[in-house]
Write a protein that holds these residues in place. Structure first.
Motif, PDB file in Angstrom:
ATOM      1  N   THR A  55       0.848  -1.195   0.000  1.00 49.50           N
ATOM      2  CA  THR A  55       0.000   0.000   0.000  1.00 49.50           C
ATOM      3  C   THR A  55       0.879   1.239   0.000  1.00 49.50           C
ATOM      4  O   THR A  55       1.846   1.325   0.763  1.00 49.50           O
ATOM      5  CB  THR A  55      -0.907   0.027   1.238  1.00 49.50           C
ATOM      6  OG1 THR A  55      -1.746  -1.139   1.235  1.00 49.50           O
ATOM      7  CG2 THR A  55      -1.776   1.279   1.249  1.00 49.50           C
ATOM      8  N   ILE A  56       0.542   2.200  -0.869  1.00 50.77           N
ATOM      9  CA  ILE A  56       1.237   3.479  -0.911  1.00 50.77           C
ATOM     10  C   ILE A  56       0.225   4.588  -0.666  1.00 50.77           C
ATOM     11  O   ILE A  56      -0.839   4.622  -1.294  1.00 50.77           O
ATOM     12  CB  ILE A  56       1.939   3.702  -2.268  1.00 50.77           C
ATOM     13  CG1 ILE A  56       3.118   2.730  -2.416  1.00 50.77           C
ATOM     14  CG2 ILE A  56       2.439   5.152  -2.395  1.00 50.77           C
ATOM     15  CD1 ILE A  56       3.851   2.855  -3.739  1.00 50.77           C
ATOM     16  N   ILE A  57       0.545   5.478   0.267  1.00 55.60           N
ATOM     17  CA  ILE A  57      -0.276   6.657   0.546  1.00 55.60           C
ATOM     18  C   ILE A  57       0.497   7.883   0.078  1.00 55.60           C
ATOM     19  O   ILE A  57       1.638   8.095   0.503  1.00 55.60           O
ATOM     20  CB  ILE A  57      -0.630   6.773   2.033  1.00 55.60           C
ATOM     21  CG1 ILE A  57      -1.336   5.497   2.512  1.00 55.60           C
ATOM     22  CG2 ILE A  57      -1.503   7.996   2.285  1.00 55.60           C
ATOM     23  CD1 ILE A  57      -1.643   5.477   4.002  1.00 55.60           C
ATOM     24  N   LEU A  58      -0.118   8.658  -0.801  1.00 52.37           N
ATOM     25  CA  LEU A  58       0.538   9.840  -1.346  1.00 52.37           C
ATOM     26  C   LEU A  58       0.349  11.045  -0.432  1.00 52.37           C
ATOM     27  O   LEU A  58      -0.432  11.014   0.521  1.00 52.37           O
ATOM     28  CB  LEU A  58      -0.028  10.135  -2.739  1.00 52.37           C
ATOM     29  CG  LEU A  58       0.165   9.024  -3.778  1.00 52.37           C
ATOM     30  CD1 LEU A  58      -0.592   9.370  -5.047  1.00 52.37           C
ATOM     31  CD2 LEU A  58       1.628   8.797  -4.071  1.00 52.37           C
ATOM     32  N   ALA A  59       1.061  12.108  -0.737  1.00 49.50           N
ATOM     33  CA  ALA A  59       1.016  13.313   0.091  1.00 49.50           C
ATOM     34  C   ALA A  59      -0.387  13.905   0.165  1.00 49.50           C
ATOM     35  O   ALA A  59      -0.745  14.555   1.149  1.00 49.50           O
ATOM     36  CB  ALA A  59       1.999  14.346  -0.444  1.00 49.50           C
ATOM     37  N   ASN A  60      -1.203  13.686  -0.881  1.00 55.07           N
ATOM     38  CA  ASN A  60      -2.574  14.200  -0.873  1.00 55.07           C
ATOM     39  C   ASN A  60      -3.564  13.184  -0.302  1.00 55.07           C
ATOM     40  O   ASN A  60      -4.775  13.314  -0.476  1.00 55.07           O
ATOM     41  CB  ASN A  60      -2.988  14.622  -2.284  1.00 55.07           C
ATOM     42  CG  ASN A  60      -2.991  13.448  -3.264  1.00 55.07           C
ATOM     43  OD1 ASN A  60      -2.667  12.311  -2.892  1.00 55.07           O
ATOM     44  ND2 ASN A  60      -3.349  13.715  -4.504  1.00 55.07           N
TER      45      ASN A  60
END
Length: 208
Positions: A23-28
């Motif tokens: 899982t990757i969570i972006l800055a937005n």
């Protein structure tokens, strides 16, 4: 767009076999996830999966792969602007063995897939558009679904044909899926008429 968080966890496929999800969570705060299939056959030429090799889950657990991603890979990706080609190169440098004996091909692949998805989301384009752009081609096609219809024996057994694959030739993906399903049902009827078993193997194909 930078990566705010990246982590992995052990999940199970439809057959109850462990695999790994990244899982990757972006800055937005947009979230992307990627998971990979669990392989059955492991020929000598194949890249090596990272398994736990203990009694838990028949030596197929993915905690080692999860720990590698969370503790060895995530720290140098977090807070970095997404650049899939550069990051892919970094992943490859972590294990220069052709079979990925050190960290495992499942680790490399699941992180790589998640990165490509994340960059596509960050650029507000479809994944195929990103791949098209990075590869320098102006053509992008939906893949043809290839289905195993009749399964032979296990890897390395003496049999001329291991799997009979169906490659439909319709004009759309939807039609290809429909024709594949119809073919599958007709094969089952034919096997029944010929007094052959219609048992289903691990890949969903018949094993008469």
């Amino acid at each position: 767009m930078v990566i705010k968080q990246i982590y992995a966890e052990e999940i199970f496929n439809a057959q109850g076999i462990p695999t790994v999800q990244c899982t990757i969570i972006l800055a937005n705060n947009q979230i992307v996830q990627s998971s990979i299939p669990s392989g059955f056959d492991t020929p000598k030429q194949a890249a090596v999966y990272s398994y736990d090799q203990d009694e838990r889950l028949f030596q197929k657990g993915m905690q080692q792969a999860v720990n590698t991603i969370n503790n060895a890979i995530a720290p140098f990706l977090i807070n970095q602007p997404i650049n899939t080609l550069a990051m892919d190169s970094q992943l490859m440098d972590l294990d220069k063995d052709e079979t990925k004996l050190s960290i495992g091909s499942n680790v490399t692949l699941v992180v790589s897939m998640a990165l490509f998805k994340a960059q596509a989301v960050a650029e507000n384009i479809q994944l195929y558009e990103l791949l098209q752009s990075l590869s320098g081609t102006k053509q992008a096609k939906v893949p043809v679904p290839i289905t195993s219809i009749i399964q032979g024996r296990k890897q390395n057994c003496k049999q001329d044909i291991k799997e009979f694959l169906l490659i439909p030739q319709e004009q759309s993906f939807a039609k290809n899926i429909e024709s594949t399903i119809l073919f599958h049902h007709h094969i089952k009827k034919i096997l029944s008429l010929k007094k052959q078993p219609t048992s289903i193997g691990q890949y969903g194909s018949f094993i008469p």
